[in-house]
Design a protein around this motif. Structure first.
Motif, mmCIF file in Angstrom:
data_model
loop_
_atom_site.group_PDB
_atom_site.id
_atom_site.type_symbol
_atom_site.label_atom_id
_atom_site.label_comp_id
_atom_site.label_asym_id
_atom_site.label_seq_id
_atom_site.Cartn_x
_atom_site.Cartn_y
_atom_site.Cartn_z
ATOM 1 N N PRO A 56 44.661 28.769 76.626
ATOM 2 C CA PRO A 56 45.133 29.695 75.593
ATOM 3 C C PRO A 56 44.543 29.343 74.228
ATOM 4 C CG PRO A 56 46.810 28.056 76.058
ATOM 5 C CD PRO A 56 45.712 27.826 77.057
ATOM 6 N N GLU A 57 44.589 30.286 73.316
ATOM 7 C CA GLU A 57 44.147 30.061 71.941
ATOM 8 C C GLU A 57 45.317 30.354 71.013
ATOM 9 O OE1 GLU A 57 40.114 31.089 70.661
ATOM 10 O OE2 GLU A 57 41.047 32.364 69.149
ATOM 11 N N VAL A 58 45.562 29.452 70.064
ATOM 12 C CA VAL A 58 46.674 29.620 69.136
ATOM 13 C C VAL A 58 46.164 29.467 67.708
ATOM 14 C CG1 VAL A 58 48.372 28.764 70.791
ATOM 15 C CG2 VAL A 58 47.298 27.166 69.210
ATOM 16 N N ILE A 59 46.883 30.054 66.774
ATOM 17 C CA ILE A 59 46.585 29.907 65.347
ATOM 18 C C ILE A 59 47.416 28.751 64.805
ATOM 19 C CG2 ILE A 59 46.769 30.977 63.073
ATOM 20 C CD1 ILE A 59 46.180 33.648 64.368
ATOM 21 N N LEU A 60 46.736 27.745 64.251
ATOM 22 C CA LEU A 60 47.437 26.598 63.677
ATOM 23 C C LEU A 60 47.911 26.886 62.253
ATOM 24 C CD1 LEU A 60 45.224 23.596 64.901
ATOM 25 C CD2 LEU A 60 47.274 24.580 65.955
ATOM 26 N N ALA A 61 47.140 27.657 61.513
ATOM 27 C CA ALA A 61 47.526 28.009 60.132
ATOM 28 C C ALA A 61 46.512 28.993 59.581
ATOM 29 C CB ALA A 61 47.597 26.765 59.251
ATOM 30 N N ASP A 90 39.163 29.605 42.809
ATOM 31 C CA ASP A 90 39.917 29.900 41.584
ATOM 32 C C ASP A 90 40.817 28.753 41.149
ATOM 33 O OD1 ASP A 90 41.620 30.033 43.709
ATOM 34 O OD2 ASP A 90 42.453 32.008 43.227
ATOM 35 N N ASN A 91 40.754 27.608 41.862
ATOM 36 C CA ASN A 91 41.628 26.493 41.493
ATOM 37 C C ASN A 91 41.063 25.198 42.078
ATOM 38 O OD1 ASN A 91 43.669 24.783 40.728
ATOM 39 N ND2 ASN A 91 45.212 25.641 42.124
ATOM 40 N N ALA A 92 40.107 24.584 41.377
ATOM 41 C CA ALA A 92 39.437 23.378 41.864
ATOM 42 C C ALA A 92 40.413 22.226 42.066
ATOM 43 C CB ALA A 92 38.336 22.965 40.890
ATOM 44 N N ALA A 93 41.530 22.237 41.366
ATOM 45 C CA ALA A 93 42.505 21.153 41.506
ATOM 46 C C ALA A 93 43.120 21.125 42.907
ATOM 47 C CB ALA A 93 43.599 21.284 40.455
ATOM 48 N N SER A 94 43.014 22.243 43.622
ATOM 49 C CA SER A 94 43.577 22.313 44.972
ATOM 50 C C SER A 94 42.528 22.016 46.043
ATOM 51 C CB SER A 94 44.173 23.708 45.223
ATOM 52 O OG SER A 94 45.246 23.961 44.339
ATOM 53 N N ASN A 95 41.306 21.699 45.631
ATOM 54 C CA ASN A 95 40.265 21.383 46.602
ATOM 55 C C ASN A 95 40.534 20.039 47.268
ATOM 56 O OD1 ASN A 95 39.079 23.695 45.682
ATOM 57 N ND2 ASN A 95 37.320 22.695 44.697
ATOM 58 N N GLY A 96 39.975 19.873 48.457
ATOM 59 C CA GLY A 96 40.117 18.589 49.140
ATOM 60 C C GLY A 96 40.168 18.757 50.644
ATOM 61 N N ILE A 97 40.603 17.695 51.312
ATOM 62 C CA ILE A 97 40.717 17.708 52.767
ATOM 63 C C ILE A 97 42.192 17.837 53.129
ATOM 64 C CG2 ILE A 97 40.400 16.358 54.873
ATOM 65 C CD1 ILE A 97 37.873 15.258 53.721
ATOM 66 N N TYR A 98 42.474 18.847 53.939
ATOM 67 C CA TYR A 98 43.835 19.133 54.375
ATOM 68 C C TYR A 98 43.992 18.753 55.851
ATOM 69 C CZ TYR A 98 44.627 21.822 50.084
ATOM 70 O OH TYR A 98 44.782 22.207 48.752
ATOM 71 N N ALA A 99 45.177 18.253 56.169
ATOM 72 C CA ALA A 99 45.493 17.889 57.551
ATOM 73 C C ALA A 99 46.386 18.971 58.158
ATOM 74 C CB ALA A 99 46.195 16.536 57.603
ATOM 75 N N PHE A 100 46.017 19.416 59.363
ATOM 76 C CA PHE A 100 46.751 20.467 60.065
ATOM 77 C C PHE A 100 47.351 19.874 61.340
ATOM 78 C CE2 PHE A 100 43.778 22.534 57.359
ATOM 79 C CZ PHE A 100 44.324 23.755 57.007
ATOM 80 N N SER A 125 53.014 20.806 65.873
ATOM 81 C CA SER A 125 54.091 21.505 65.179
ATOM 82 C C SER A 125 53.452 22.328 64.062
ATOM 83 C CB SER A 125 55.104 20.506 64.602
ATOM 84 O OG SER A 125 56.089 21.171 63.832
ATOM 85 N N PHE A 126 53.283 23.604 64.285
ATOM 86 C CA PHE A 126 52.510 24.401 63.337
ATOM 87 C C PHE A 126 53.250 25.700 63.020
ATOM 88 C CE2 PHE A 126 50.888 24.631 67.688
ATOM 89 C CZ PHE A 126 51.050 25.959 68.012
ATOM 90 N N PRO A 127 53.001 26.239 61.805
ATOM 91 C CA PRO A 127 52.045 25.744 60.805
ATOM 92 C C PRO A 127 52.629 24.593 59.972
ATOM 93 C CG PRO A 127 53.058 27.761 60.013
ATOM 94 C CD PRO A 127 53.587 27.534 61.404
#
Length: 372
Positions: free
Chosen positions: A171-176, A209-219, A223-225
């Motif tokens: 199956p395929e699921v959307i994590l976020a 539009d918001n460089a302060a929010s840039n970076g690496i996010y963990a998903f 347990s998602f999203p």
């Protein structure tokens, strides 16, 4: 074409099937049964020869002279002749199986940013059926795997969506997606990697539009999203790669790295031109390909550069991947269906090539993590 007389053997074989999914194992099971039948037929001929031998030589079949074709012993001899031909044929199948129908594990998978179709090339260079994702793939990575299956995770942009799929036929699921906090609607994925210690998918994200929010996010995969920012970065993010405890990221001309517990990125190398793609060997050596078509190996210890592929006019790199042995390098060219294969253990040797099903303006490489 197998003789109709050979059908009884296959009717016998299907009654005792091999429990293995390995083709050579299944063919060997078939051969073992055929050898056993052959022994019984020889025993039958020993009995007929003493009890009811045929008296006259009247028929020539192949290189053998048989007795009267209506004689019982002759019928058994003809049956044995077909059996031996069948055994020879199946022995050939066993010898050819590893190259004619190789294991699909260890295959090279090729996605494209302009199509959901994924091509697959097996370890011997044969194009397999591949599969189709739900949408175009902008970046992807391998998740957890077993001997029988593996997971790949991929994202698409405009808007950003991260998906997870099990191969084969899972199956395929959307994590976020970009509507899940702390992401914003403008979120754009630039790189992806699986982080095994926490069983999370790391995605490098830029918010124009918001460089302060840039970076690496963990998903979170289970347990998602469930999304969290793990490594902020105020500049423009790029492709990422995980090697050992470090997360490497490409930002314009610079490769940076960071690990858990650190708050500041450290510079690994600054390249003269912005690399198109990069990868990291277990040794810590870096591989770069650039818009000129060149491919380089960089050894941080000693700051040594080695050119594995020279620039080619009109040819630009699209993606690279490191094989499970750490020295095999797969190199994809924009707008081509050819994959070049280099070996860092023999840097002066010319590359071999693999061919995928169709040309792609932006092929993206991924390796089936199950070793062939």
């Amino acid at each position: 074409m197998l003789s109709v007389k050979g059908l009884p053997f296959f009717l016998l074989v299907v009654l005792v099937s091999s429990q293995s999914d390995d083709i050579p194992d299944k063919v060997q099971t078939l051969l073992t049964l055929l050898y056993a039948v052959n022994i019984e037929v020889r025993g039958l001929l020993d009995v007929t020869n003493s009890r009811c031998p045929c008296l006259d030589d009247v028929t020539l079949i192949g290189n053998e002279t048989f007795q009267d074709v209506q004689c019982y012993e002759t019928k058994v001899e003809v049956f044995r002749n077909d059996l031996r031909a069948t055994i020879t044929f199946v022995e050939g199948l066993k010898n050819d199986s590893s190259t004619a129908c190789p294991e699909r594990t260890g295959s090279l998978l090729v996605a494209s940013c302009d199509s959901p179709v994924v091509s697959e090339v097996d370890p011997n260079g044969a194009v397999q059926n591949g599969f189709e994702a739900t949408t175009n793939i902008s970046g992807w990575t391998v998740g957890p795997f077993t001997n029988d299956s593996f997971e790949y995770d991929y994202f698409s942009n405009n808007p950003f969506v991260l998906r997870c799929r099990l191969i084969p036929d899972g199956p395929e699921v959307i994590l976020a997606n970009s509507s899940v906090a702390p992401l914003a609607p403008s979120a754009s994925g630039t790189g992806i990697a699986y982080f095994a210690p926490t069983n999370e998918i790391y995605v490098a994200i830029t918010h124009p539009d918001n460089a302060a929010s840039n970076g690496i996010y963990a998903f979170n995969r289970t347990s998602f999203p469930n999304v969290r920012l793990v490594f902020p970065y105020s500049g423009e993010t790029g492709s990422i790669y995980i090697s050992g405890s470090y997360v490497y990221m490409l930002s314009n001309q610079t490769v940076l790295r960071i690990q858990d517990g650190e708050t500041a990125w450290s510079t690994v190398v600054v390249w003269s031109l912005p690399p198109i793609a990069f990868a990291v060997q277990d040794s810590g050596n870096l591989l770069f390909c650039e818009d000129s078509g060149a491919l380089y190996l960089y050894e941080p210890d000693g700051a040594i550069y080695r050119q594995l592929k020279q620039p080619v006019a009109g040819e630009s790199c699209s993606s690279i991947a490191v094989g499970p042995d750490g020295s095999t390098i797969y190199y994809a060219v924009q707008g081509s269906n050819m994959i070049e294969v280099f070996n860092t253990s023999a840097p002066t040797a010319p590359p071999s090539t693999l061919e995928i099903a169709t040309d792609s303006p932006c092929p993206i490489l991924l390796l089936d993590p199950r070793n062939p």
